[in-house]
Design an enzyme around this catalytic site. Sequence first.
Site, PDB file in Angstrom:
ATOM      1  N   GLU A 169       0.828  -1.214   0.000  1.00 54.90           N
ATOM      2  CA  GLU A 169       0.000   0.000   0.000  1.00 54.90           C
ATOM      3  C   GLU A 169       0.859   1.259   0.000  1.00 54.90           C
ATOM      4  O   GLU A 169       1.204   1.779   1.064  1.00 54.90           O
ATOM      5  CB  GLU A 169      -0.902   0.022   1.244  1.00 54.90           C
ATOM      6  CG  GLU A 169      -2.001  -1.008   1.229  1.00 54.90           C
ATOM      7  CD  GLU A 169      -2.951  -0.873   2.419  1.00 54.90           C
ATOM      8  OE1 GLU A 169      -2.741  -0.001   3.282  1.00 54.90           O
ATOM      9  OE2 GLU A 169      -3.914  -1.650   2.473  1.00 54.90           O
ATOM     10  N   GLU A 257      -5.999  -7.656  -0.211  1.00 55.15           N
ATOM     11  CA  GLU A 257      -6.249  -7.499   1.227  1.00 55.15           C
ATOM     12  C   GLU A 257      -7.550  -6.747   1.412  1.00 55.15           C
ATOM     13  O   GLU A 257      -7.820  -5.772   0.722  1.00 55.15           O
ATOM     14  CB  GLU A 257      -5.107  -6.695   1.864  1.00 55.15           C
ATOM     15  CG  GLU A 257      -5.210  -6.596   3.380  1.00 55.15           C
ATOM     16  CD  GLU A 257      -4.170  -5.642   3.968  1.00 55.15           C
ATOM     17  OE1 GLU A 257      -2.960  -5.817   3.709  1.00 55.15           O
ATOM     18  OE2 GLU A 257      -4.589  -4.717   4.681  1.00 55.15           O
TER      19      GLU A 257
HETATM   20  C1  IDC Z   1      -2.338  -3.630  10.678  1.00 57.20           C
HETATM   21  C2  IDC Z   1      -2.457  -4.764  11.664  1.00 57.20           C
HETATM   22  C3  IDC Z   1      -2.050  -4.310  13.044  1.00 57.20           C
HETATM   23  C4  IDC Z   1      -0.670  -3.675  12.985  1.00 57.20           C
HETATM   24  C5  IDC Z   1      -0.605  -2.594  11.926  1.00 57.20           C
HETATM   25  C6  IDC Z   1       0.796  -2.064  11.738  1.00 57.20           C
HETATM   26  O1  IDC Z   1      -3.789  -5.256  11.661  1.00 57.20           O
HETATM   27  O2  IDC Z   1      -2.070  -5.384  13.947  1.00 57.20           O
HETATM   28  O3  IDC Z   1      -0.350  -3.119  14.249  1.00 57.20           O
HETATM   29  O4  IDC Z   1      -1.039  -3.108  10.677  1.00 57.20           O
HETATM   30  O5  IDC Z   1       0.762  -0.753  11.317  1.00 57.20           O
HETATM   31  C7  IDC Z   1      -3.731  -2.153   5.999  1.00 57.20           C
HETATM   32  C8  IDC Z   1      -2.371  -2.725   5.985  1.00 57.20           C
HETATM   33  C9  IDC Z   1      -2.170  -3.724   7.107  1.00 57.20           C
HETATM   34  C10 IDC Z   1      -2.862  -3.239   8.377  1.00 57.20           C
HETATM   35  C11 IDC Z   1      -4.378  -3.213   8.098  1.00 57.20           C
HETATM   36  C12 IDC Z   1      -5.205  -2.776   9.294  1.00 57.20           C
HETATM   37  O6  IDC Z   1      -2.022  -3.302   4.751  1.00 57.20           O
HETATM   38  O7  IDC Z   1      -0.798  -3.858   7.341  1.00 57.20           O
HETATM   39  O8  IDC Z   1      -2.606  -4.162   9.391  1.00 57.20           O
HETATM   40  N1  IDC Z   1      -4.626  -2.320   6.967  1.00 57.20           N
HETATM   41  O9  IDC Z   1      -4.856  -1.494   9.688  1.00 57.20           O
HETATM   42  N2  IDC Z   1      -4.272  -1.367   5.078  1.00 57.20           N
HETATM   43  C13 IDC Z   1      -5.484  -0.998   5.475  1.00 57.20           C
HETATM   44  C14 IDC Z   1      -5.755  -1.604   6.676  1.00 57.20           C
END
Ligand code: IDC
Length: 331
Positions: A169, A257
């Site tokens: 992303e 995702e």
């Molecule tokens: C989130 C995880 C969380 C972690 C965080 C790190 O759920 O546990 O602490 O990342 O910054 C994304 C991302 C994905 C995110 C997820 C939810 O690709 O890494 O995971 N998310 O925030 N994009 C949109 C949402």
Amino acid sequence: MNQKRRKWYVMAGLLAVLFVLALYVTPAEAAKLPELKVKGTQLVNDKGKPVRLKGVSTHGLSWFPEYVNQKSFTQMKKKWGINTVRLAMYTAEYNGYCTGDAKNRKALEKKIDEGVEYATKAGLYVIIDWHILSDGDPKTYEKQSLAFFKKMAAKYKDHTNVIYEICNEPNGGTSWATIKSYAKKVVKAIRAKDKKAVIIIGTPTWSQDVDLVADSPIKGYKNLMYTLHFYAGTHGEYLRTKAQAALDKGLPLFVSEFGISDASGNGNLNKEEGGKWMKFLRKHKISYIGWNLSNKGESSSLIKPSCKKTSGFSDGNLTPWGKWLLKQFQK
Ligand code: IDC
């Protein structure tokens, strides 16, 4: 022993040897999945028939490596009905590939090797995800990415089930022009070894601005797709309109995702909006991967925090999101 009987023993012996050989050889053979291609906006199989990949993403491989095991992958294929698993390797956060030391990099590469092996044995497609996030611009670690994907492509060029996702992303205002310049280099590096594998390319604003990308996609290569991510608690009709615009312009999309919580990965689930998204994806035969296979205490985890198992999950071990996602796989 008479002649006839001896012949019979020899035959029986041969059959036994063949049987044992078959036991060893069959699983590997069966796991050779059809090569995928991109035709128009659609992912298709070797016979040109539309294919939808459906699956689950790991959490960060450094964060929750324990869920990458043969039993969980095989169970997800057989009982949950998935056909794909995504190995999310953060580049910057929490012992990220680019911010940790050499030992950590080695451990992550080993995890990917294991993940690919388990997926292959389970008969799953497997996405190797270069999970940029806080490092919003993929050029931040471009050199490392090129070295990594060269290595992966050399290793996995003969695997028909491996897919490369080259920047999860991009964010922080990184433009498509910048991402495109990065992607062209990485795609070229992968194609030097692996001529055909599907490559998924991240898009601006946390992989949402697919409509902008559709105005100037990368030319000269086959089997490229572009990333669309959504969290139904935050993203609704507005983002579907952008996705529709991209499809109308002929851009192949892959939802590598998604969740139905809010974009933080936590908060309430929005099942109604999630249902609208599923309808949209079904209509356009778009592949989707749910975030995430872990028991972290947040609503985007598939496994309840109280469950300490790393395979053999029962329905009672799943969070409300986990139960919802499983129902989608079975539709
Ligand atoms: C989130 C995880 C969380 C972690 C965080 C790190 O759920 O546990 O602490 O990342 O910054 C994304 C991302 C994905 C995110 C997820 C939810 O690709 O890494 O995971 N998310 O925030 N994009 C949109 C949402």
